[in-house]
Design a protein around this motif. Structure first.
Motif, PDB file in Angstrom:
ATOM      1  N   SER A  89      33.055  45.324  43.158  1.00 48.56           N
ATOM      2  CA  SER A  89      32.912  46.141  41.959  1.00 48.56           C
ATOM      3  C   SER A  89      32.632  47.594  42.310  1.00 48.56           C
ATOM      4  O   SER A  89      33.210  48.520  41.732  1.00 48.56           O
ATOM      5  CB  SER A  89      31.780  45.583  41.094  1.00 48.56           C
ATOM      6  OG  SER A  89      31.525  46.422  39.994  1.00 48.56           O
ATOM      7  N   GLU A  90      31.741  47.806  43.276  1.00 50.66           N
ATOM      8  CA  GLU A  90      31.410  49.169  43.714  1.00 50.66           C
ATOM      9  C   GLU A  90      32.658  49.890  44.217  1.00 50.66           C
ATOM     10  O   GLU A  90      32.920  51.045  43.869  1.00 50.66           O
ATOM     11  CB  GLU A  90      30.357  49.119  44.816  1.00 50.66           C
ATOM     12  CG  GLU A  90      30.032  50.487  45.412  1.00 50.66           C
ATOM     13  CD  GLU A  90      29.268  50.415  46.713  1.00 50.66           C
ATOM     14  OE1 GLU A  90      28.497  51.347  46.988  1.00 50.66           O
ATOM     15  OE2 GLU A  90      29.456  49.445  47.475  1.00 50.66           O
ATOM     16  N   MET A  91      33.443  49.194  45.031  1.00 54.17           N
ATOM     17  CA  MET A  91      34.630  49.817  45.600  1.00 54.17           C
ATOM     18  C   MET A  91      35.673  50.136  44.532  1.00 54.17           C
ATOM     19  O   MET A  91      36.260  51.219  44.506  1.00 54.17           O
ATOM     20  CB  MET A  91      35.243  48.904  46.664  1.00 54.17           C
ATOM     21  CG  MET A  91      36.453  49.516  47.349  1.00 54.17           C
ATOM     22  SD  MET A  91      37.213  48.399  48.530  1.00 54.17           S
ATOM     23  CE  MET A  91      37.977  47.201  47.438  1.00 54.17           C
ATOM     24  N   VAL A 218      40.556  30.712  39.030  1.00 56.99           N
ATOM     25  CA  VAL A 218      39.218  31.181  38.666  1.00 56.99           C
ATOM     26  C   VAL A 218      38.880  32.480  39.387  1.00 56.99           C
ATOM     27  O   VAL A 218      38.395  33.452  38.790  1.00 56.99           O
ATOM     28  CB  VAL A 218      38.162  30.107  38.993  1.00 56.99           C
ATOM     29  CG1 VAL A 218      36.746  30.655  38.810  1.00 56.99           C
ATOM     30  CG2 VAL A 218      38.366  28.885  38.112  1.00 56.99           C
ATOM     31  N   GLN A 219      39.131  32.524  40.687  1.00 62.86           N
ATOM     32  CA  GLN A 219      38.791  33.725  41.464  1.00 62.86           C
ATOM     33  C   GLN A 219      39.662  34.912  41.075  1.00 62.86           C
ATOM     34  O   GLN A 219      39.193  36.045  41.050  1.00 62.86           O
ATOM     35  CB  GLN A 219      38.915  33.430  42.955  1.00 62.86           C
ATOM     36  CG  GLN A 219      37.925  32.387  43.479  1.00 62.86           C
ATOM     37  CD  GLN A 219      36.493  32.699  43.097  1.00 62.86           C
ATOM     38  OE1 GLN A 219      35.839  31.909  42.439  1.00 62.86           O
ATOM     39  NE2 GLN A 219      36.007  33.865  43.482  1.00 62.86           N
ATOM     40  N   MET A 225      38.032  40.749  36.071  1.00 60.23           N
ATOM     41  CA  MET A 225      36.799  41.068  35.355  1.00 60.23           C
ATOM     42  C   MET A 225      35.986  42.128  36.095  1.00 60.23           C
ATOM     43  O   MET A 225      35.252  42.908  35.476  1.00 60.23           O
ATOM     44  CB  MET A 225      35.968  39.799  35.165  1.00 60.23           C
ATOM     45  CG  MET A 225      36.584  38.795  34.198  1.00 60.23           C
ATOM     46  SD  MET A 225      35.645  37.241  34.117  1.00 60.23           S
ATOM     47  CE  MET A 225      34.067  37.828  33.500  1.00 60.23           C
ATOM     48  N   LEU A 226      36.116  42.195  37.410  1.00 56.31           N
ATOM     49  CA  LEU A 226      35.414  43.199  38.203  1.00 56.31           C
ATOM     50  C   LEU A 226      36.112  44.551  38.184  1.00 56.31           C
ATOM     51  O   LEU A 226      35.576  45.529  38.710  1.00 56.31           O
ATOM     52  CB  LEU A 226      35.276  42.718  39.651  1.00 56.31           C
ATOM     53  CG  LEU A 226      34.352  41.522  39.879  1.00 56.31           C
ATOM     54  CD1 LEU A 226      34.459  41.039  41.309  1.00 56.31           C
ATOM     55  CD2 LEU A 226      32.913  41.860  39.529  1.00 56.31           C
ATOM     56  N   LYS A 276      48.178  31.216  33.311  1.00 51.93           N
ATOM     57  CA  LYS A 276      47.585  30.598  32.113  1.00 51.93           C
ATOM     58  C   LYS A 276      46.152  31.080  31.910  1.00 51.93           C
ATOM     59  O   LYS A 276      45.702  31.296  30.771  1.00 51.93           O
ATOM     60  CB  LYS A 276      47.624  29.077  32.242  1.00 51.93           C
ATOM     61  CG  LYS A 276      47.084  28.336  31.035  1.00 51.93           C
ATOM     62  CD  LYS A 276      47.207  26.824  31.216  1.00 51.93           C
ATOM     63  CE  LYS A 276      46.670  26.072  29.994  1.00 51.93           C
ATOM     64  NZ  LYS A 276      46.775  24.597  30.175  1.00 51.93           N
ATOM     65  N   LYS A 277      45.434  31.293  33.023  1.00 54.25           N
ATOM     66  CA  LYS A 277      44.034  31.709  32.956  1.00 54.25           C
ATOM     67  C   LYS A 277      43.894  33.178  32.577  1.00 54.25           C
ATOM     68  O   LYS A 277      42.996  33.545  31.800  1.00 54.25           O
ATOM     69  CB  LYS A 277      43.385  31.463  34.318  1.00 54.25           C
ATOM     70  CG  LYS A 277      41.895  31.760  34.400  1.00 54.25           C
ATOM     71  CD  LYS A 277      41.080  30.620  33.880  1.00 54.25           C
ATOM     72  CE  LYS A 277      39.597  30.808  34.157  1.00 54.25           C
ATOM     73  NZ  LYS A 277      38.778  29.736  33.568  1.00 54.25           N
ATOM     74  N   ILE A 278      44.769  34.043  33.093  1.00 61.04           N
ATOM     75  CA  ILE A 278      44.590  35.494  32.937  1.00 61.04           C
ATOM     76  C   ILE A 278      45.344  36.076  31.755  1.00 61.04           C
ATOM     77  O   ILE A 278      45.118  37.225  31.374  1.00 61.04           O
ATOM     78  CB  ILE A 278      45.011  36.240  34.218  1.00 61.04           C
ATOM     79  CG1 ILE A 278      46.519  36.100  34.462  1.00 61.04           C
ATOM     80  CG2 ILE A 278      44.199  35.756  35.420  1.00 61.04           C
ATOM     81  CD1 ILE A 278      47.036  36.885  35.664  1.00 61.04           C
TER      82      ILE A 278
END
Length: 463
Positions: A89-91, A218-219, A225-226, A276-278
């Motif tokens: 997230s920082e990067m 999931v990942q 999301m990040l 399907k997830k995203i």
């Protein structure tokens, strides 16, 4: 000469990229011992964002949390659970400060047969489609690899003064000579043998494969999301997904082996489950080798069919490479310029015209011509981005003479293979960017906010 085509914007999914120049995904070996992103990683990518790249594609980040993920001395970045998220997230936040630079994560389910047992789990072989170990063909070591191999092992120079003796051999001659070479290497340079001979992997079970398919979705979703702008599935170069695609390394007799459709099932399931997830709009693509470039491997015609299936499954861009570790001279580190463009027309045709990224450029005129032909939509710099992070900015400002050109010496690759710190023959700051913030800290909007905050604390007494 005008290079205006290099600086046209382009859309991939719901992402607008400000120019046609990407930083190719490369593992610089800068992650911490347990795969955490570090300040060194952040400075590495920020320098390229400062240099004008419109798109940064990260090193492959491994989402496989299992002991059999296939450890590697390259020490890859991990992205298997929330412990790693804040560092990413920082990067990502910093990269977005550089005039709208976009960043895609290359996400990987593991090394496959090109991995080794983890140092903490020496009893657990790397998981792969079949129990077939990696065997590098010495005839496929180009001059750069030959030079670096001899640099780290001077005794090898006495054993084999010139690798051309292997390059001229037929299969029968080479099979006999190879055994003698391995025996000699074990005597004079045992530490380098592991570079050429892989450990025998363990054949994955179907539940283990399905587990990775589900975890990948999931990942990937968590990466978006990040703040990551896109995801690229890591499926080239003989790694786990590639090794399922190739009949050279996949000799299974179940629904994940045999026919091309079965060999592609793992990859296609990952794409379908992730899409399907995203949702339908996010930038989500695949990097594939255009051809195995090895006997009995996956061919370009087969890869084109895989591209077609990936498109139907939900991929909306493709990144081209070629070969695997078994052919390092022709794979991701060839001696020439623009070697990968030959696969681009097949990718474009099979995907119905989706955006294609093609690597391996040094000269701006060659890169620009690749775009003008319509064969590719973005060009990417790998080793050249190490040699000169400011290539895009220099090209745009007409300072081509100031470009520090990659000399294709392979020092950057070889240092990683022997657990040395990344080095570049022509760029002494490569891998050490965090020590030279003057090269990359140039974020006006962020600096303005910081200066405002500092101003409100100016002159305060210590109490």
């Amino acid at each position: 000469m005008s290079y205006s085509e290099l600086f046209d914007p382009i859309e991939i999914g719901n992402v607008t990229i400000k120019n046609r120049i990407a930083m190719a995904p490369m593992n610089p070996g800068l992650a911490g011992p347990n795969g955490y992103h570090t300040d060194t990683n952040t400075a590495w990518y920020a320098t390229r964002a400062r240099g004008g790249f419109g798109l940064i594609i990260t090193e492959c980040c491994v989402m496989n949390p299992h002991r059999w993920n296939g450890s590697e001395i390259l020490n890859p970045s991990m992205f298997s659970d929330y412990r790693y998220y804040r560092y990413h997230s920082e990067m990502v936040q910093l990269i977005h400060e550089y005039n709208g630079c976009k960043i895609f994560m290359q996400l990987s389910p593991g090394w496959g047969r090109q991995g080794h047992p983890h140092v903490e789990s020496p009893d657990c072989p790397s998981g792969a489609p079949s129990a077939i170990p990696l065997r590098v063909d010495f005839r496929n070591l180009n001059k750069g690899w030959e030079k670096q191999t001899k640099r780290i092992s001077p005794a090898l120079s006495e054993l084999v003064p010139d690798f051309d003796v292997f390059r001229k051999m037929n299969d029968e001659e080479y099979a006999e000579a190879r055994e003698l070479l391995i025996k000699g290497m074990m005597e004079v340079s045992p530490d380098t043998v592991h570079l050429m001979l892989g450990d025998t992997p363990r054949e994955l079970t179907i539940p283990e494969i399905v587990d990775l398919e589900d975890r990948f979705a999931v990942q990937a979703n968590d990466a978006y999301m990040l703040g990551y702008d896109g995801i690229e599935v890591h499926a080239p170069h003989g790694y786990l997904l590639h090794s399922f695609l190739s009949p050279r390394s996949n000799q299974r007799h179940d629904e994940y082996g045999g026919s091309l459709e079965n060999r592609a099932r793992f990859l296609l399931n990952i794409i379908e489950k992730t899409r399907k997830k995203i949702g339908p709009d996010k930038a989500f693509g695949v990097r594939l080798s255009g051809d195995d470039l090895m006997p009995g491997g996956i061919t370009h015609d087969e890869v084109k069919k895989v591209v077609e299936w990936c498109t139907a499954a939900g991929a909306n861009f493709f990144n081209i490479s070629q070969g695997s570790y078994e052919n390092p001279g022709a794979a991701f580190a060839p001696d020439g310029e623009n070697d990968f463009l030959r696969w681009a027309p097949g990718f474009k045709e099979s995907s119905g015209g989706l955006p294609v990224i093609t690597p391996n450029y040094i000269k701006p005129e060659t890169a620009c011509e690749a775009l003008r032909t319509g064969h590719t939509d973005l060009i990417s710099l790998g080793r050249q981005a190490i040699a000169d992070p400011f290539w895009p900015a220099k090209v745009k400002e007409g300072r081509e003479k100031d470009i520090v050109r990659c000399v294709r010496c392979q020092r950057c690759y070889m240092n990683l293979m022997i657990s040395h710190w990344l080095e570049c023959t022509v760029n002494p700051t490569a891998g050490r960017e965090k020590h030279y913030p003057e090269l990359w800290i140039n974020t006006p909007s962020l600096d303005k906010k910081i200066d405002r905050f500092k101003g409100k604390a100016k002159g305060l007494a210590q109490i």
